[in-house]
Enzyme design. Structure first.
Site, PDB file in Angstrom:
ATOM      1  CG  ASN A 129     -10.817   3.910  -6.450  1.00  0.00           C
ATOM      2  OD1 ASN A 129     -10.035   3.827  -6.177  1.00  0.00           O
ATOM      3  ND2 ASN A 129     -11.323   5.177  -6.668  1.00  0.00           N
ATOM      4  CB  ILE A 166     -10.432  -4.427  -6.514  1.00  0.00           C
ATOM      5  CG1 ILE A 166     -10.280  -2.494  -7.379  1.00  0.00           C
ATOM      6  CG2 ILE A 166      -9.049  -5.029  -7.321  1.00  0.00           C
ATOM      7  CD1 ILE A 166      -8.820  -1.699  -7.128  1.00  0.00           C
ATOM      8  CG  ASP A 205       1.107  -3.937  -0.564  1.00  0.00           C
ATOM      9  OD1 ASP A 205       0.451  -3.649  -0.680  1.00  0.00           O
ATOM     10  OD2 ASP A 205       2.061  -4.406  -1.657  1.00  0.00           O
ATOM     11  CB  CYS A 216      22.263   1.470  11.326  1.00  0.00           C
ATOM     12  SG  CYS A 216      23.565   0.442  10.773  1.00  0.00           S
ATOM     13  CB  CYS A 266      21.369   2.737   7.948  1.00  0.00           C
ATOM     14  SG  CYS A 266      22.269   4.093   9.096  1.00  0.00           S
ATOM     15  CB  SER A 279      -7.964   8.534  -3.860  1.00  0.00           C
ATOM     16  OG  SER A 279      -6.840   9.197  -3.532  1.00  0.00           O
ATOM     17  CG  HIS A 334       4.281   6.522  -3.574  1.00  0.00           C
ATOM     18  ND1 HIS A 334       3.091   6.688  -3.161  1.00  0.00           N
ATOM     19  CD2 HIS A 334       5.066   7.169  -4.229  1.00  0.00           C
ATOM     20  CE1 HIS A 334       3.040   7.404  -4.250  1.00  0.00           C
ATOM     21  NE2 HIS A 334       3.813   7.599  -5.004  1.00  0.00           N
ATOM     22  CB  CYS A 340      26.962   2.928  11.399  1.00  0.00           C
ATOM     23  SG  CYS A 340      25.184   4.184  10.924  1.00  0.00           S
ATOM     24  NE  ARG A 355      -5.079  10.646  -0.151  1.00  0.00           N
ATOM     25  CZ  ARG A 355      -3.929  10.275   0.151  1.00  0.00           C
ATOM     26  NH1 ARG A 355      -4.324   9.200  -0.522  1.00  0.00           N
ATOM     27  NH2 ARG A 355      -3.101  10.732   0.198  1.00  0.00           N
TER      28      ARG A 355
HETATM   29  N1  APR Z   1     -12.171  -1.588  -4.720  1.00  0.00           N
HETATM   30  C1  APR Z   1     -11.951  -0.981  -5.510  1.00  0.00           C
HETATM   31  N2  APR Z   1     -11.729   0.425  -4.917  1.00  0.00           N
HETATM   32  C2  APR Z   1     -11.195   0.449  -3.327  1.00  0.00           C
HETATM   33  C3  APR Z   1     -11.136  -0.718  -3.018  1.00  0.00           C
HETATM   34  C4  APR Z   1     -11.330  -1.950  -3.314  1.00  0.00           C
HETATM   35  N3  APR Z   1     -11.048  -3.514  -2.437  1.00  0.00           N
HETATM   36  N4  APR Z   1     -10.800  -0.372  -1.277  1.00  0.00           N
HETATM   37  C5  APR Z   1     -10.864   0.904  -1.580  1.00  0.00           C
HETATM   38  N5  APR Z   1     -11.108   1.518  -2.817  1.00  0.00           N
HETATM   39  C6  APR Z   1     -10.733   3.086  -3.601  1.00  0.00           C
HETATM   40  C7  APR Z   1     -11.175   4.587  -2.132  1.00  0.00           C
HETATM   41  O1  APR Z   1     -12.262   4.134  -2.697  1.00  0.00           O
HETATM   42  C8  APR Z   1      -9.905   4.833  -2.877  1.00  0.00           C
HETATM   43  O2  APR Z   1     -10.367   6.201  -2.940  1.00  0.00           O
HETATM   44  O3  APR Z   1      -9.051   3.319  -3.762  1.00  0.00           O
HETATM   45  C9  APR Z   1      -9.072   4.209  -3.414  1.00  0.00           C
HETATM   46  C10 APR Z   1      -7.492   4.411  -2.259  1.00  0.00           C
HETATM   47  O4  APR Z   1      -7.138   6.233  -2.822  1.00  0.00           O
HETATM   48  P1  APR Z   1      -6.180   6.506  -1.257  1.00  0.00           P
HETATM   49  O5  APR Z   1      -6.798   5.976  -0.086  1.00  0.00           O
HETATM   50  O6  APR Z   1      -5.917   7.868  -1.847  1.00  0.00           O
HETATM   51  O7  APR Z   1      -4.783   5.840  -1.995  1.00  0.00           O
HETATM   52  P2  APR Z   1      -3.839   5.820  -3.182  1.00  0.00           P
HETATM   53  O8  APR Z   1      -4.583   6.672  -4.042  1.00  0.00           O
HETATM   54  O9  APR Z   1      -2.790   4.130  -3.695  1.00  0.00           O
HETATM   55  O10 APR Z   1      -2.750   7.343  -2.348  1.00  0.00           O
HETATM   56  C11 APR Z   1      -1.868   7.283  -2.555  1.00  0.00           C
HETATM   57  O11 APR Z   1      -1.013   8.443  -0.759  1.00  0.00           O
HETATM   58  O12 APR Z   1      -0.195   8.658   1.092  1.00  0.00           O
HETATM   59  C12 APR Z   1       0.102   8.741   0.077  1.00  0.00           C
HETATM   60  O13 APR Z   1       1.888   7.225  -0.469  1.00  0.00           O
HETATM   61  C13 APR Z   1       0.288   7.340  -0.157  1.00  0.00           C
HETATM   62  O14 APR Z   1       0.760   5.846  -2.112  1.00  0.00           O
HETATM   63  C14 APR Z   1      -0.428   6.662  -1.618  1.00  0.00           C
HETATM   64  C15 APR Z   1      -0.857   7.998  -2.434  1.00  0.00           C
END
Ligand code: APR
Length: 238
Positions: free
Chosen positions: A206, A225, A99, A141, A122, A182, A114, A143, A30
């Site tokens: 974040n 981070i 990951d 698979c 399978c 997020s 997740h 099967c 996002r």
């Molecule tokens: N340092 C700090 N913040 C970062 C960095 C970084 N290097 N890179 C990205 N971000 C922030 C972005 O600004 C973003 O707000 O990390 C946040 C990631 O938010 P998302 O993309 O929404 O990811 P996440 O919160 O893990 O999504 C939750 O949504 O689609 C599902 O299953 C999927 O596990 C995922 C879940």
């Protein structure tokens, strides 16, 4: 101040999202400029509906993501968190990421809310495979059933045992640090609130605003981070 909180805490729990792995090369979902969901609708591709009714698109989307987690590696930040666990300060990591980078970096107590892209199973008989199969374009698979990643798809519930483990760790935390999420997906985004309700200090690191900033004791935006963890780690070794 965050350094002091980390040094004085008794039970630190880390909660990570896709922002923890962007510095390894994986896209998040996002981020305003590069998130995966800026280009694709998750409910159309990362869902049981897609698996059942649009399996070619489903498989090609997930093969791309499997290629990513096999090609890229944990970065310094993942290794620092693993080091802090060895030193006894980080007690557990709750991650939304699929990951496997926390484990590859050496973290042991990791709750993968997740699931993981490192394994497939399978759809028919449940037999498990390494996700290398997808890289070799082997999608079935022995099967005959279709192979799918061991990730929680939209429309599926979280693995109960993992959820309960994460809940227990959250309730024990006196310092709960969110790294790179997020906080927009339930029920994962409830853990920071549960920690807070149980008396923990809540820190959110974040790059962008999150939906839970209001509840945090400390929010750190516009800082990568990896950079922050290295600064904290250096500061603590003196
Ligand atoms: N340092 C700090 N913040 C970062 C960095 C970084 N290097 N890179 C990205 N971000 C922030 C972005 O600004 C973003 O707000 O990390 C946040 C990631 O938010 P998302 O993309 O929404 O990811 P996440 O919160 O893990 O999504 C939750 O949504 O689609 C599902 O299953 C999927 O596990 C995922 C879940």
């Amino acid at each position: 101040m965050l350094k002091e909180w980390i040094e004085n805490a008794n039970y630190i729990v880390i909660f990570t999202g896709a922002g923890m792995s962007t510095e390894s090369g994986l896209p998040d979902f996002r981020s305003s400029n590069q998130g995966l969901w800026q280009k694709k609708d998750p409910s159309k591709i990362a869902s049981t509906e897609a698996l059942n009714n649009n399996v070619e698109a489903f498989i090609s989307f997930y093969r791309e993501r499997v290629l990513g987690v096999k090609e890229f590696k944990p970065h310094k930040g993942h290794h620092i968190l693993a080091d802090w666990e060895k030193k006894g300060s980080v007690k557990a990591i709750i991650t939304q990421n699929v990951d496997g980078f926390h484990q590859q970096a050496g973290s042991e107590k990791v709750a993968e809310l997740h699931g993981t892209l490192q394994k497939l199973h399978c759809q028919t008989c449940g037999k498990e495979y390494d996700s290398e199969e997808y890289i070799n374009k082997a999608y079935h698979c022995s099967c005959g059933g279709v192979l799918r990643p061991n990730v929680v798809l939209f429309g599926e519930s979280l693995p109960q045992d993992v959820f309960q483990f994460a809940l227990k760790e959250t309730e024990k935390a006196d310092l709960f640090i969110v790294l790179g999420s997020s906080l927009s997906v339930t029920p994962a985004n409830q853990f920071p609130l549960i920690a807070k309700e149980n008396g923990a200090k809540l820190v959110i690191v974040n790059q962008e605003q999150t939906q839970m900033d209001f509840y945090a004791d400390k929010v750190i935006h516009h800082k990568k981070i990896g950079e922050l963890l290295q600064e904290l780690d250096e500061g603590m070794h003196q």
